[in-house]
Design a protein around this motif. Structure first.
Motif, mmCIF file in Angstrom:
data_model
loop_
_atom_site.group_PDB
_atom_site.id
_atom_site.type_symbol
_atom_site.label_atom_id
_atom_site.label_comp_id
_atom_site.label_asym_id
_atom_site.label_seq_id
_atom_site.Cartn_x
_atom_site.Cartn_y
_atom_site.Cartn_z
ATOM 1 N N VAL A 181 0.850 -1.187 0.000
ATOM 2 C CA VAL A 181 0.000 0.000 0.000
ATOM 3 C C VAL A 181 0.887 1.239 0.000
ATOM 4 O O VAL A 181 2.050 1.196 0.421
ATOM 5 N N MET A 182 0.314 2.341 -0.470
ATOM 6 C CA MET A 182 1.015 3.617 -0.445
ATOM 7 C C MET A 182 0.507 4.432 0.741
ATOM 8 O O MET A 182 -0.697 4.458 1.007
ATOM 9 N N ASP A 183 1.405 5.097 1.452
ATOM 10 C CA ASP A 183 1.049 5.893 2.619
ATOM 11 C C ASP A 183 0.112 7.027 2.195
ATOM 12 O O ASP A 183 0.513 7.924 1.460
ATOM 13 N N PRO A 184 -1.158 7.026 2.659
ATOM 14 C CA PRO A 184 -2.106 8.065 2.229
ATOM 15 C C PRO A 184 -1.838 9.426 2.861
ATOM 16 O O PRO A 184 -2.378 10.434 2.413
ATOM 17 N N ASN A 185 -1.015 9.442 3.901
ATOM 18 C CA ASN A 185 -0.736 10.697 4.605
ATOM 19 C C ASN A 185 0.401 11.491 3.983
ATOM 20 O O ASN A 185 0.602 12.653 4.337
ATOM 21 N N ARG A 186 1.131 10.866 3.055
ATOM 22 C CA ARG A 186 2.256 11.540 2.390
ATOM 23 C C ARG A 186 1.839 11.855 0.960
ATOM 24 O O ARG A 186 2.262 11.205 0.006
ATOM 25 N N THR A 187 0.955 12.821 0.799
ATOM 26 C CA THR A 187 0.388 13.116 -0.519
ATOM 27 C C THR A 187 1.396 13.714 -1.493
ATOM 28 O O THR A 187 1.116 13.791 -2.695
ATOM 29 N N ASP A 188 2.551 14.138 -0.986
ATOM 30 C CA ASP A 188 3.570 14.720 -1.854
ATOM 31 C C ASP A 188 4.659 13.718 -2.220
ATOM 32 O O ASP A 188 5.649 14.075 -2.865
ATOM 33 N N ALA A 189 4.488 12.455 -1.794
ATOM 34 C CA ALA A 189 5.527 11.455 -2.035
ATOM 35 C C ALA A 189 4.896 10.077 -2.169
ATOM 36 O O ALA A 189 3.789 9.832 -1.702
ATOM 37 N N SER A 190 5.620 9.178 -2.826
ATOM 38 C CA SER A 190 5.164 7.801 -2.993
ATOM 39 C C SER A 190 5.935 6.924 -2.016
ATOM 40 O O SER A 190 6.998 6.403 -2.334
ATOM 41 N N LYS A 191 5.400 6.798 -0.800
ATOM 42 C CA LYS A 191 6.025 5.997 0.249
ATOM 43 C C LYS A 191 5.250 4.698 0.411
ATOM 44 O O LYS A 191 4.048 4.712 0.649
ATOM 45 N N MET A 192 5.958 3.566 0.294
ATOM 46 C CA MET A 192 5.318 2.257 0.281
ATOM 47 C C MET A 192 5.542 1.480 1.573
ATOM 48 O O MET A 192 6.561 1.628 2.230
ATOM 49 N N ALA A 193 4.574 0.622 1.876
ATOM 50 C CA ALA A 193 4.717 -0.380 2.930
ATOM 51 C C ALA A 193 4.321 -1.724 2.331
ATOM 52 O O ALA A 193 3.317 -1.806 1.610
ATOM 53 N N ILE A 194 5.102 -2.759 2.612
ATOM 54 C CA ILE A 194 4.852 -4.090 2.051
ATOM 55 C C ILE A 194 4.796 -5.105 3.184
ATOM 56 O O ILE A 194 5.717 -5.201 3.995
ATOM 57 N N ALA A 195 3.720 -5.877 3.252
ATOM 58 C CA ALA A 195 3.620 -7.014 4.159
ATOM 59 C C ALA A 195 3.864 -8.285 3.336
ATOM 60 O O ALA A 195 3.434 -8.373 2.188
ATOM 61 N N TYR A 196 4.542 -9.268 3.945
ATOM 62 C CA TYR A 196 4.873 -10.483 3.201
ATOM 63 C C TYR A 196 5.225 -11.605 4.162
ATOM 64 O O TYR A 196 5.419 -11.393 5.365
ATOM 65 N N GLU A 197 5.309 -12.812 3.608
ATOM 66 C CA GLU A 197 5.598 -13.992 4.419
ATOM 67 C C GLU A 197 7.090 -14.287 4.458
ATOM 68 O O GLU A 197 7.767 -14.275 3.431
ATOM 69 N N ASP A 198 7.583 -14.560 5.657
ATOM 70 C CA ASP A 198 8.936 -15.082 5.845
ATOM 71 C C ASP A 198 8.768 -16.590 6.016
ATOM 72 O O ASP A 198 8.521 -17.087 7.109
ATOM 73 N N THR A 199 8.874 -17.309 4.912
ATOM 74 C CA THR A 199 8.604 -18.740 4.926
ATOM 75 C C THR A 199 9.641 -19.506 5.734
ATOM 76 O O THR A 199 9.317 -20.500 6.391
ATOM 77 N N SER A 200 10.877 -19.048 5.721
ATOM 78 C CA SER A 200 11.945 -19.750 6.455
ATOM 79 C C SER A 200 11.648 -19.824 7.947
ATOM 80 O O SER A 200 11.919 -20.838 8.603
ATOM 81 N N ASN A 201 11.088 -18.750 8.510
ATOM 82 C CA ASN A 201 10.851 -18.687 9.954
ATOM 83 C C ASN A 201 9.389 -18.777 10.341
ATOM 84 O O ASN A 201 9.054 -18.735 11.532
ATOM 85 N N GLY A 202 8.514 -18.869 9.337
ATOM 86 C CA GLY A 202 7.092 -18.947 9.632
ATOM 87 C C GLY A 202 6.535 -17.662 10.191
ATOM 88 O O GLY A 202 5.602 -17.673 11.004
ATOM 89 N N ASP A 203 7.079 -16.523 9.751
ATOM 90 C CA ASP A 203 6.669 -15.222 10.272
ATOM 91 C C ASP A 203 6.007 -14.385 9.190
ATOM 92 O O ASP A 203 6.134 -14.647 7.995
ATOM 93 N N THR A 204 5.294 -13.348 9.651
ATOM 94 C CA THR A 204 4.827 -12.283 8.759
ATOM 95 C C THR A 204 5.705 -11.073 8.988
ATOM 96 O O THR A 204 5.913 -10.663 10.138
ATOM 97 N N LYS A 205 6.228 -10.499 7.919
ATOM 98 C CA LYS A 205 7.109 -9.346 8.026
ATOM 99 C C LYS A 205 6.542 -8.182 7.233
ATOM 100 O O LYS A 205 5.630 -8.357 6.429
ATOM 101 N N TYR A 206 7.096 -7.000 7.480
ATOM 102 C CA TYR A 206 6.730 -5.850 6.659
ATOM 103 C C TYR A 206 7.944 -4.971 6.454
ATOM 104 O O TYR A 206 8.881 -4.972 7.258
ATOM 105 N N ALA A 207 7.934 -4.262 5.347
ATOM 106 C CA ALA A 207 9.034 -3.358 5.011
ATOM 107 C C ALA A 207 8.440 -2.031 4.573
ATOM 108 O O ALA A 207 7.393 -1.998 3.931
ATOM 109 N N ILE A 208 9.119 -0.951 4.909
ATOM 110 C CA ILE A 208 8.671 0.394 4.502
ATOM 111 C C ILE A 208 9.778 1.034 3.679
ATOM 112 O O ILE A 208 10.931 1.030 4.082
#
Length: 235
Positions: A208-235
């Motif tokens: 998703v794109m941060d809706p609060n930063r209307t002057d920039a395209s700032k992303m957040a990504i949620a995804y699976e860490d299959t090796s450890n069985g975790d859910t991670k996110y990156a910004i």
């Protein structure tokens, strides 16, 4: 309807002789060129609309989005035909004729649909036959398709968003290297970035794109860490 190239209007005209044609019916068009008439016959094509049992008959991986007018857009993998398709439901409930976005074998096994700021749909998807990440945008009445990444087996679990400038940005899983990657549109193509390469990571991405930063395209990504069985996110 008049269509021609060049500076002079050609001495050619066409008149539709058949009215209120139904699928399968013969249609007649009178073509006149240089004062000489000629009748052309062809059969009206069968038009496919999504049916009530679509999910039971041919539905597969899919994604949906509403536009500002309240119309529902859907892109889906037709598991019977093994191609990527698209349709729109109007606000009154009527579905449009189904369009084939990509008729390549096994195109669309994973799919992500998004609308740009003008309401035009774009689709990121996995070409299962070639192991590629592809992108299609509806432009001037047709789907324009490009291959985004084709090095090894790439493109599973894509997630598509549009930047503030309506440029497509796609997060996806690199199957061969088991990495999370992101493709950002630029002049002449896409720029590819590795977001996470710590083990087997990147399945089931959601961006998703941060809706609060209307002057920039700032992303957040949620995804699976299959090796450890975790859910991670990156910004």
């Amino acid at each position: 309807m008049t269509a021609y190239d060049g500076l002079a209007v050609p001495d050619t005209s066409a008149t539709l002789l058949t009215t209120n044609a139904t699928p399968g019916q013969m249609i007649q068009v009178q073509l006149t060129k240089g004062g000489v008439p000629q009748t052309i016959n062809f059969v009206a094509p069968q038009l496919e609309r999504p049916s009530a049992n679509l999910g039971r008959s041919s539905g597969g991986p899919n994604d949906i989005a509403y536009d500002a007018a309240g119309r529902l857009h859907v892109a889906y993998y037709d598991r019977a035909a093994k191609v990527l398709k698209y349709a729109v439901q109007e606000t009154g409930g009527l579905w449009s004729v189904v369009e084939t976005i990509d008729n390549s074998h096994m195109a669309g096994e994973y799919v992500s649909l998004a609308l740009d700021s003008t309401g035009a749909p774009g689709v990121a998807y996995y070409d299962g036959n070639n192991g590629d990440l592809k992108y299609a945008k509806y432009t001037n009445g047709s789907w324009e398709k490009v291959t985004v990444d084709s090095v090894q087996n790439v493109g599973m679990y894509p997630s598509l968003v549009f930047s503030r400038g309506n440029g497509p940005i796609i997060s996806y899983y690199h199957r061969t290297k088991m990495d999370l990657r992101m493709a950002t549109s630029q002049v002449g193509g896409f720029s590819i970035t590795t977001v996470d390469s710590a083990g087997d990571v990147g399945r089931w991405t959601s961006m998703v794109m941060d809706p609060n930063r209307t002057d920039a395209s700032k992303m957040a990504i949620a995804y699976e860490d299959t090796s450890n069985g975790d859910t991670k996110y990156a910004i």
